[in-house]
Design a protein around this motif. Structure first.
Motif, PDB file in Angstrom:
ATOM      1  N   VAL A   1       0.838  -1.197   0.000  1.00 31.15           N
ATOM      2  CA  VAL A   1       0.000   0.000   0.000  1.00 31.15           C
ATOM      3  C   VAL A   1       0.874   1.248   0.000  1.00 31.15           C
ATOM      4  CG1 VAL A   1      -1.740   1.322   1.260  1.00 31.15           C
ATOM      5  CG2 VAL A   1      -1.878  -1.183   1.189  1.00 31.15           C
ATOM      6  N   ILE A   2       0.577   2.153  -0.918  1.00 21.01           N
ATOM      7  CA  ILE A   2       1.251   3.446  -0.987  1.00 21.01           C
ATOM      8  C   ILE A   2       0.186   4.531  -0.901  1.00 21.01           C
ATOM      9  CG2 ILE A   2       2.614   5.013  -2.421  1.00 21.01           C
ATOM     10  CD1 ILE A   2       3.851   2.537  -3.755  1.00 21.01           C
ATOM     11  N   VAL A   3       0.322   5.448   0.038  1.00 20.82           N
ATOM     12  CA  VAL A   3      -0.593   6.586   0.123  1.00 20.82           C
ATOM     13  C   VAL A   3       0.086   7.779  -0.535  1.00 20.82           C
ATOM     14  CG1 VAL A   3      -1.875   8.134   1.636  1.00 20.82           C
ATOM     15  CG2 VAL A   3      -1.653   5.712   2.234  1.00 20.82           C
ATOM     16  N   ALA A   4      -0.471   8.222  -1.648  1.00 22.30           N
ATOM     17  CA  ALA A   4       0.112   9.324  -2.416  1.00 22.30           C
ATOM     18  C   ALA A   4      -0.405  10.655  -1.891  1.00 22.30           C
ATOM     19  CB  ALA A   4      -0.232   9.168  -3.889  1.00 22.30           C
ATOM     20  N   LYS A   5       0.511  11.527  -1.492  1.00 20.97           N
ATOM     21  CA  LYS A   5       0.131  12.816  -0.924  1.00 20.97           C
ATOM     22  C   LYS A   5       0.535  13.999  -1.797  1.00 20.97           C
ATOM     23  CE  LYS A   5       0.028  11.316   3.904  1.00 20.97           C
ATOM     24  NZ  LYS A   5      -1.414  11.619   4.091  1.00 20.97           N
ATOM     25  N   CYS A   6       1.145  13.711  -2.940  1.00 25.09           N
ATOM     26  CA  CYS A   6       1.470  14.770  -3.895  1.00 25.09           C
ATOM     27  C   CYS A   6       1.416  14.167  -5.294  1.00 25.09           C
ATOM     28  CB  CYS A   6       2.845  15.375  -3.614  1.00 25.09           C
ATOM     29  SG  CYS A   6       4.222  14.250  -3.863  1.00 25.09           S
ATOM     30  N   ALA A   7       1.338  15.019  -6.309  1.00 25.76           N
ATOM     31  CA  ALA A   7       1.168  14.539  -7.679  1.00 25.76           C
ATOM     32  C   ALA A   7       2.296  13.620  -8.113  1.00 25.76           C
ATOM     33  CB  ALA A   7       1.059  15.729  -8.630  1.00 25.76           C
ATOM     34  N   ALA A   8       3.497  13.893  -7.655  1.00 29.68           N
ATOM     35  CA  ALA A   8       4.647  13.088  -8.066  1.00 29.68           C
ATOM     36  C   ALA A   8       4.554  11.654  -7.562  1.00 29.68           C
ATOM     37  CB  ALA A   8       5.941  13.731  -7.564  1.00 29.68           C
ATOM     38  N   GLU A   9       3.740  11.423  -6.533  1.00 31.07           N
ATOM     39  CA  GLU A   9       3.614  10.083  -5.963  1.00 31.07           C
ATOM     40  C   GLU A   9       2.479   9.282  -6.597  1.00 31.07           C
ATOM     41  OE1 GLU A   9       3.161  10.835  -1.800  1.00 31.07           O
ATOM     42  OE2 GLU A   9       5.283  11.314  -1.512  1.00 31.07           O
ATOM     43  N   VAL A  10       1.726   9.893  -7.513  1.00 35.54           N
ATOM     44  CA  VAL A  10       0.651   9.186  -8.212  1.00 35.54           C
ATOM     45  C   VAL A  10       1.230   8.587  -9.486  1.00 35.54           C
ATOM     46  CG1 VAL A  10      -1.612   9.368  -9.296  1.00 35.54           C
ATOM     47  CG2 VAL A  10      -1.077  10.767  -7.293  1.00 35.54           C
ATOM     48  N   PRO A  11       1.340   7.264  -9.578  1.00 41.21           N
ATOM     49  CA  PRO A  11       2.010   6.659 -10.736  1.00 41.21           C
ATOM     50  C   PRO A  11       1.179   6.736 -12.010  1.00 41.21           C
ATOM     51  CG  PRO A  11       1.063   4.951  -9.358  1.00 41.21           C
ATOM     52  CD  PRO A  11       0.856   6.248  -8.622  1.00 41.21           C
ATOM     53  N   VAL A  12       1.868   6.786 -13.118  1.00 41.77           N
ATOM     54  CA  VAL A  12       1.210   6.718 -14.422  1.00 41.77           C
ATOM     55  C   VAL A  12       1.619   5.440 -15.150  1.00 41.77           C
ATOM     56  CG1 VAL A  12       0.895   9.192 -14.682  1.00 41.77           C
ATOM     57  CG2 VAL A  12       3.024   8.147 -15.458  1.00 41.77           C
ATOM     58  N   GLU A  13       2.353   4.583 -14.456  1.00 39.24           N
ATOM     59  CA  GLU A  13       2.660   3.254 -14.968  1.00 39.24           C
ATOM     60  C   GLU A  13       2.785   2.323 -13.776  1.00 39.24           C
ATOM     61  OE1 GLU A  13       7.518   3.587 -15.378  1.00 39.24           O
ATOM     62  OE2 GLU A  13       6.261   3.815 -17.146  1.00 39.24           O
ATOM     63  N   ALA A  14       2.826   1.033 -14.055  1.00 40.35           N
ATOM     64  CA  ALA A  14       2.865   0.044 -12.985  1.00 40.35           C
ATOM     65  C   ALA A  14       4.078   0.261 -12.090  1.00 40.35           C
ATOM     66  CB  ALA A  14       2.891  -1.361 -13.576  1.00 40.35           C
ATOM     67  N   VAL A  15       3.866   0.166 -10.795  1.00 41.24           N
ATOM     68  CA  VAL A  15       4.937   0.382  -9.823  1.00 41.24           C
ATOM     69  C   VAL A  15       5.768  -0.888  -9.685  1.00 41.24           C
ATOM     70  CG1 VAL A  15       5.464   0.918  -7.413  1.00 41.24           C
ATOM     71  CG2 VAL A  15       3.560   2.080  -8.573  1.00 41.24           C
TER      72      VAL A  15
END
Length: 206
Positions: free
Chosen positions: A5-19
């Motif tokens: 589980v990753i909680v994204a708190k800024c735009a840079a932490e929201v992935p646009v490809e598979a992690v």
């Protein structure tokens, strides 16, 4: 294996490809529409990453901004990425879920007459479809059952808050929920399981 589980708190932490090359779900840090894909991936034993986007303060001007800036639906060459959750839904379950979700955001008090006057007819139909079988959609657990399960779980939480007891009339549906609870036992007992909130910060009932 419970999700990473990753909680994204800024735009840079929201992935646009598979992690890390793993199947990756991206959704708000709530149950909402993200819960059924989580259930399905857990039951399938998939090693996946569950990215939960922090919507921020509902009263702030940048509320939900990081999602709107960064999250994009679709697939990538690296793997699965579904910020808009394209998964199978049971139509009846979806209609009922929509009927209870809207008032949770806008007018929670309006749900009480809905529960008393409308919900019994809906649950009668589900109980009839279940009959004496283990699952609503057949002999084996399906994602349609998971959607119905999650809707019943939400209904129980709402009933507890508003003091109604409609679900208590349906022993077969209670047994169905208990059966799926067992199926999801490993996930429910893990730190990755998200029981609440059901809705985003601007909702009257979360």
């Amino acid at each position: 294996m419970p999700a990473t589980v990753i909680v994204a708190k800024c735009a840079a932490e929201v992935p646009v490809e598979a992690v890390g090359g793993k199947p990756t779900t991206v959704y708000w840090d709530i149950c909402g529409l993200g819960q059924c894909p989580r259930y399905a991936l857990e039951l399938a034993g998939v090693d996946y990453v569950d990215v939960r986007v922090d919507a921020g303060d509902a009263s702030a001007p940048d509320y939900k901004a990081i999602w709107l800036q960064q999250a994009k639906p679709g697939t990538t060459a690296a793997g699965l990425h579904f910020s808009n959750l394209p998964y199978y839904l049971d139509a009846d379950a979806t209609d009922l879920d929509n009927a209870i979700t809207g008032p949770c955001y806008r007018d929670f008090a309006a749900l009480k007459p809905f529960f008393l006057d409308v919900l019994p007819e809906k649950l009668d139909a589900w109980a009839a479809r279940l009959g004496g079988g283990p699952y609503v959609t057949g002999a084996s657990l399906s994602i349609g059952d998971l959607k119905i399960y999650e809707t019943l779980r939400k209904l129980a939480l709402i009933e507890k808050a508003q003091g109604t007891a409609v679900l208590a009339r349906y022993a077969s549906l209670a047994a169905f929920v208990a059966r799926v609870d067992v199926d999801l036992g490993t996930y429910r007992a893990s730190p990755a399981f998200l029981e609440r909130p059901l809705n985003n910060p601007h909702a009257q009932f979360r």
